[in-house]
Design an enzyme around this catalytic site. Structure first.
Site, mmCIF file in Angstrom:
data_model
loop_
_atom_site.group_PDB
_atom_site.id
_atom_site.type_symbol
_atom_site.label_atom_id
_atom_site.label_comp_id
_atom_site.label_asym_id
_atom_site.label_seq_id
_atom_site.Cartn_x
_atom_site.Cartn_y
_atom_site.Cartn_z
ATOM 1 N N HIS A 141 0.950 -1.236 0.104
ATOM 2 C CA HIS A 141 -0.038 0.004 0.026
ATOM 3 C C HIS A 141 0.919 1.214 -0.124
ATOM 4 C CE1 HIS A 141 -3.427 -2.617 1.439
ATOM 5 N NE2 HIS A 141 -2.120 -3.213 2.030
ATOM 6 N N SER A 262 13.107 22.605 -14.692
ATOM 7 C CA SER A 262 11.882 23.255 -14.969
ATOM 8 C C SER A 262 12.240 24.730 -15.442
ATOM 9 C CB SER A 262 11.322 23.490 -13.443
ATOM 10 O OG SER A 262 10.182 24.600 -13.577
ATOM 11 N N LYS A 268 14.517 22.666 -9.542
ATOM 12 C CA LYS A 268 13.923 21.372 -9.786
ATOM 13 C C LYS A 268 14.938 20.295 -10.618
ATOM 14 C CE LYS A 268 9.735 20.599 -10.105
ATOM 15 N NZ LYS A 268 8.912 19.667 -9.314
ATOM 16 N N GLU A 275 9.220 9.299 -16.318
ATOM 17 C CA GLU A 275 7.647 9.708 -16.557
ATOM 18 C C GLU A 275 7.319 9.301 -18.023
ATOM 19 O OE1 GLU A 275 7.029 13.238 -13.620
ATOM 20 O OE2 GLU A 275 8.578 13.584 -15.071
#
Ligand code: ARG
Length: 442
Positions: A141, A262, A268, A275
């Site tokens: 979980h 970014s 960032k 992704e």
């Protein structure tokens, strides 16, 4: 509208099949000669013409566009050797020809994808080996559950990719059946020898029913389904990398070449490659759905709808190839952070089950032990403490059954070492599977 040729033509995408189309034609013509369906001099001229076209195709010189690649190669052959080139299509239809080409293409790509899967497996084995002793939290979980070896965790993906290789092997059994010789749908009255062609083209057998053979795309559906499972596995792995590389986890460092910044937030470092690889899964699933939907409504035998089978197959091959290649290099580049991993095992009360087992081994009913340890954990949370912060005196306030050996019981390294069951996370169990997987991906 004068004509719909731009709507009907498939050359723009099926030109990718050129080498298979030529190889199939060469075998077909050899058979026509052997069976005395065409004279051997004609056969020799056709084969020489096809060889010359193939050489040009391999140099990157494409043939002139026609409705599809099959017409394009036949036209080019006739342009080069004259009308005798028209004998090539004796006892054949584009219907069995295109089925043949696609099967040969998928067969090759199965081999290519299997070697990419082996590369990923080797990268995984290498990381597991290099970091064999690093301990991290195992999750259920996405909540900390029990300590495990990082090597055990990453090797789980190695076994997923092993099953993918097996699935491709199994898929290949049904891909590698020769449809040629079915002609348009009914077979042919020419005295052909299909088994001879199968042998020349390394097929394991010939199709049993001409009507089935020209309208069957199950083999491609199966291939896209296996590709979907591969994409799902890669996507899960990439999801782990996204989580592990986040500032909150900081378990792994992905090399800069797989990250990007970014445009607005200077601090960032985003895991873009992981992704995008995760995101590509959608189109691989979509291609499977496209082909299933394409096939569901068409009666026997060939229908022109089936021309739409190729773009999804090609796109899946391109996508899976790109994803497996980039992810292999990303795994290779990983630097893991064993200190952070170990600290996370301490924060997450991962030894709670061990303490309950400890009490149960001292004859406390397990359910009661479970309740008691839950209380201990709640108290620790309240005091902002870990189990390792408790003194023997603290422990004994909960139960006199607890002795000084409790300190070893909650040590994550020791906990991992106790999981000696086959397939478990102890060092010796992991080393055993590492050896086994290494053999499989050599
Ligand atoms: N371009 C066609 C395809 O990809 C080749 C087969 C055409 N057959 C036909 N009967 N029109 O499916």
């Amino acid at each position: 509208m004068k004509n719909c040729s731009s709507f009907i033509d498939s050359f723009a995408f099926d030109k990718r099949l050129a080498v298979y189309d030529i190889a199939g034609s060469v075998a077909h013509v050899k058979m026509l000669v052997k069976c005395r369906i065409i004279p051997s001099a004609d056969g020799a001229a056709i084969i020489a013409g096809l060889a010359a076209i193939l050489a040009d195709v391999k140099k990157g010189k494409g043939v002139a566009a026609q409705e599809d690649i099959h017409y394009a190669i036949e036209k080019e052959l006739i342009r080069r050797i004259g009308p005798v080139g028209g004998k090539m299509h004796t006892a054949r239809s584009r219907n069995d020809q295109v089925a043949l080409d696609l099967r040969m293409y998928v067969r090759d790509e199965i081999g290519n994808i299997q070697s990419l899967l082996k590369n990923i497996q080797r990268a995984i084995v290498h990381q597991a080996h290099k970091n064999i002793d690093a301990v991290m939290p195992g999750y259920t979980h996405l909540q900390p559950a029990q300590p495990v070896l990082f090597s055990q965790h990453i090797l789980a993906y190695g076994w997923m990719f092993q099953r993918d290789c097996q699935r491709l092997d199994d898929c290949l059994k049904r891909v590698n059946i020769l449809p040629l010789g079915s002609a348009a749908l009914a077979g042919t009255s020419f005295p052909i020898d299909r088994r001879f062609v199968a042998k020349l083209l390394s097929f394991d057998g010939v199709s049993d029913n001409s009507m089935d053979a020209v309208s069957d795309r199950d083999f491609a559906v199966e291939f896209l389904a296996v590709a979907g499972i591969i994409a799902m596995h890669v996507s899960r792995l990439c999801e782990e990398l996204v989580i592990w590389s986040s500032a909150e986890f900081n378990f792994v460092h992905i090399d800069d070449s797989f990250m990007s910044g970014s445009s607005i937030m200077p601090q960032k470092r985003n895991p873009d490659v992981a992704e995008i690889a995760r995101g590509k899964t959608g189109r691989v699933y979509g291609n499977l759905m496209a082909l299933l939907t394409l096939m569901k409504g068409i009666p026997l035998c060939y229908n022109r709808d089936m021309q739409e089978d190729k773009p999804p197959v090609f796109d899946t091959v391109d996508t899976i190839t790109a994803v497996l290649t980039v992810v292999e290099h990303m795994i290779d580049s990983l630097k893991i952070n064993p200190g952070h991993m170990l600290r996370a095992t301490e924060r997450g009360f991962l030894a709670a089950t061990e303490v309950a087992d400890y009490l149960a081994k001292k004859k406390m009913p397990f359910r009661q032990a479970h309740g008691l340890v839950k209380q201990i954990v709640l108290q620790c949370v309240k005091n902002n403490a870990t189990l390792a912060d408790l003194s023997l005196g603290d422990w004994q306030k909960y139960s006199p059954l607890i002795q000084s050996d409790i300190m070893a019981v909650i040590d994550p390294l020791r906990i991992v070492q106790t999981k000696k069951s086959e397939g478990g996370t102890s060092r010796q169990s992991v080393l055993r599977q590492l050896t086994n997987l290494k053999k499989l991906c050599r």
